[in-house]
Structure formats: C-alpha cells, structure tokens
Design a protein around this motif. Sequence first.
Motif, PDB file in Angstrom:
ATOM      1  N   ALA A   1      40.176  -5.923 100.615  1.00 26.47           N
ATOM      2  CA  ALA A   1      40.889  -7.052 101.208  1.00 26.47           C
ATOM      3  C   ALA A   1      41.678  -6.629 102.434  1.00 26.47           C
ATOM      4  O   ALA A   1      41.638  -7.295 103.478  1.00 26.47           O
ATOM      5  N   LEU A   2      42.393  -5.528 102.337  1.00 20.65           N
ATOM      6  CA  LEU A   2      43.219  -5.060 103.451  1.00 20.65           C
ATOM      7  C   LEU A   2      42.361  -4.612 104.631  1.00 20.65           C
ATOM      8  O   LEU A   2      42.678  -4.898 105.795  1.00 20.65           O
TER       9      LEU A   2
ATOM     10  N   LEU B   1      40.519   1.913 106.962  1.00 18.59           N
ATOM     11  CA  LEU B   1      40.304   0.919 108.006  1.00 18.59           C
ATOM     12  C   LEU B   1      39.359   1.459 109.083  1.00 18.59           C
ATOM     13  O   LEU B   1      38.536   0.720 109.625  1.00 18.59           O
ATOM     14  N   CYS B   2      39.464   2.753 109.358  1.00 22.43           N
ATOM     15  CA  CYS B   2      38.576   3.373 110.347  1.00 22.43           C
ATOM     16  C   CYS B   2      37.121   3.326 109.897  1.00 22.43           C
ATOM     17  O   CYS B   2      36.207   3.215 110.727  1.00 22.43           O
ATOM     18  N   THR B   3      36.891   3.412 108.602  1.00 25.42           N
ATOM     19  CA  THR B   3      35.527   3.280 108.083  1.00 25.42           C
ATOM     20  C   THR B   3      34.981   1.901 108.424  1.00 25.42           C
ATOM     21  O   THR B   3      33.818   1.753 108.822  1.00 25.42           O
TER      22      THR B   3
ATOM     23  N   SER C   1      41.106 -12.781 102.364  1.00 30.10           N
ATOM     24  CA  SER C   1      41.709 -11.486 102.047  1.00 30.10           C
ATOM     25  C   SER C   1      42.651 -11.614 100.862  1.00 30.10           C
ATOM     26  O   SER C   1      42.663 -10.760  99.966  1.00 30.10           O
ATOM     27  N   LEU C   2      43.444 -12.675 100.862  1.00 34.76           N
ATOM     28  CA  LEU C   2      44.379 -12.900  99.754  1.00 34.76           C
ATOM     29  C   LEU C   2      43.630 -13.118  98.445  1.00 34.76           C
ATOM     30  O   LEU C   2      44.031 -12.612  97.390  1.00 34.76           O
TER      31      LEU C   2
ATOM     32  N   ALA D   1      42.397  -6.466 108.322  1.00 34.65           N
ATOM     33  CA  ALA D   1      42.742  -5.728 109.537  1.00 34.65           C
ATOM     34  C   ALA D   1      41.550  -5.631 110.494  1.00 34.65           C
ATOM     35  O   ALA D   1      41.691  -5.845 111.705  1.00 34.65           O
ATOM     36  N   CYS D   2      40.372  -5.312 109.965  1.00 33.28           N
ATOM     37  CA  CYS D   2      39.186  -5.170 110.822  1.00 33.28           C
ATOM     38  C   CYS D   2      38.807  -6.497 111.468  1.00 33.28           C
ATOM     39  O   CYS D   2      38.408  -6.535 112.645  1.00 33.28           O
TER      40      CYS D   2
END
Length: 390
Positions: A131-132, A216-218, A100-101, A136-137
């Motif tokens: 990345a975010l 994020l929901c996607t 992610s970073l 999170a996912c």
Amino acid sequence: MQPSVSAPFASDQQANGSSGRLLSLDFFRGLTVAAMVLVNNPGDWAHIYAPLEHAPWNGWTPTDLIFPFFLFIVGVSITFALDGKKAAGKGIVGKIVKRSLTLFLLGLFLNFFPKFDLTTVRILGVLQRIALVYLACSLIFLKTTSRQQFYILCGMLVGYYIVMTFVPVPGVGYANLEPETNMAAWFDRVILTPAHVYKPAKVWDPEGLLSTLPALCTGLLGILTGTWLRTNRPAAEKVAWLFAAGCLTTLCGLIWDGFFPINKALWTSSYVLLAGGLAMLGLALCYWLIDVKGGTASNYRRGVLPFVAFGVNAITVFFLSGLIPRVMNLIHITQLDGTEVGSKEYLYQNFIAPPFADPKNASLAGALIFVLIWFVILWWLYRKNVIIKV
C-alpha cells in the motif's frame, strides 16, 4: 466485473495503445503470486527445502525475490494504469489514496485476526508495504518525469546506504547492520514500539518504516521499466535494452553487496538492485516469449493462462490465502489419541503427510495442493471474467 484502469493489481494495460492486453505482465504477476502462496503455506513449517526459505540474514534465496518482484510489477503496472491520467488532478489522487488505504486496512485486519488485541497488534506487514509503495510510486509517477524518477531512485538508494552504514545508532553508538541494533531496527522501536512489530523478531520489523524507503525504489525500477515498455520502439529493441539494463542492474547489486550486503529484512540498496535487475530480466523474457513471439498463436498463449488467472486477482488470493488457514486453525478436531489440532493441521497429518517418507516432500506436497486448490478457484473466476477490484 472488470478492473478499473487505475488498478495496478488486476491490470488491463494496453501494449503500445493496441487493443491487446500485455499478457506477459499478468503472467509474471501470477507466477509471482503463485510462488508467494507456495512459500507462505508449507504443510509443515519445521520441514522446508532451503530454496523455499528466506535467508537467515545476509544473502538471498529464490524466496527472497518474490516480494520485490511483486513490488516491481506494481511499479510497471502503474505506468499502464495512470499514464493517461496525469492531468486528472485531485480525482485520480483521491482514488489512489483510497486504494492504498484499503490495502493497508486489509493487511492490518490480517494482523488483528483472530485476537483483535490493540495492545499487541503488528502495525505493518506485506500488504501494508504494498500500500505504501503503491501510494508513493503513483504520486511520484504523476508528478515527475522519468529523468526525475531516476534521480529520486539513485538518491534514495545512496541516502539509505549512508544512513545505514555511517550514521551512529542512538543507544548503540556506532553504525551497524546487525539484526537488533541497526538504524532501521532502532527506528521501528521508537516509532512503532516493540509491542507493535513482527513478533518473531521482537524488536524490529522486516516490513518496517525506514526499510520501506528502499522498497519504494523497487517500485520505481518497475515504473522506469514500464515507461520503457510503453514506448513505440520495435519490440526487439525494447527487449534488448531491457535485458541489458537488467544485467547491468544485477551486476551493480552484486558489486554493492561487497560493502552493503544483500539483505531482504533490511531491504538494502544492493538487494534492491539485485532483485530489480532479475525482475527486469524475467519480465523481458516473458514479454518476448508471450507478447512478441507468442503473437496470435492462441495455443501458445493459452499455455500461460493458468498463471494469468493468479495475476488478475492477485491481492484477493494473497489476502484469502492468509486468512483461510487462520480460520481453519480455529476449528479444532479431536484425534484418536484425544489430542486436539486445528482442522488444517488435521488434514495435513491424516491425508497429505502419510504417503511421504520424507517430511520435506510431504511439506512441499501440502503447499502444492494449497496452490492447486487456489488455481481451481481462480481459474473459475477467470473463466467467468470476475476480477475483484481492491
């Protein structure tokens, strides 16, 4: 170079534990990335066909579906890459954070280049949002059940709707969905500051912090879809239920549009459901045609490989397709009239645009040529089995 099993952008997913790849997911990812390269690189930004542009504010065009499709695919890929690693503990979490970073820094580098000005650099962007969402996912997938993921998805969509439409915006005094005065824009100005947001928007960012929550929901919709595809149910049943879920999700998005408008810049809850539902339908179709009906018909499956080549090196082509035009614009060429233009503009004006009477056709031709050049490069990498891991 082979992808690691945790790489959601160059998938090596297995279909129901078999030795074969889920080729439809690579194809769907590649089709999405090719479309992304196409719409991001017109020959002339002043002349673009309407379907290849984003909606000005509320509403949507085919172009507005590309980014959420990619985030949806990231979610699907997470289920194939991480399902067997739920008990791996800190080791796998560390790899997720590192990946992610890396993605976030690649996006930040694109924003820095070529000026490298800390005082005005845009902090967020497409790669940063990927990345975010991936971070999170992935963590949600590792730590929760499918039922819990569904509750998180619903809670975030409803919560975002309430915040955006009922909570008064500080300094404005009322909730609204206008470009510069909505809650997400206020949040960007406070946290990011106007100096570090998307420059054309000036005081808000289309990939801002608050709107990353519904994005994020996607990804969560993709996770739920991937979990369903990995079950041992008959393929026809999986496709039928996924098609039904896609239709229902799309319908819910269209209904919600009546009081929370579909809007990509705000990534509204209705937009999440519309794009997610259409992504489900698209993947269901690809899965049925490629992995189920295609079966062992090598000629049929071979026809999808050009887009698979885009899919297995998705982040690489996205990053370089954004970097190379900027490098080309730094190389100036003097024209016959004495004016200087960047090499990319020079090539377009002198070799691509002249044969076309319609400037929109010329602009589209420029974009298609750019995609074709990338296809040649990616096809060579694919034939050499080179997959660049992020």
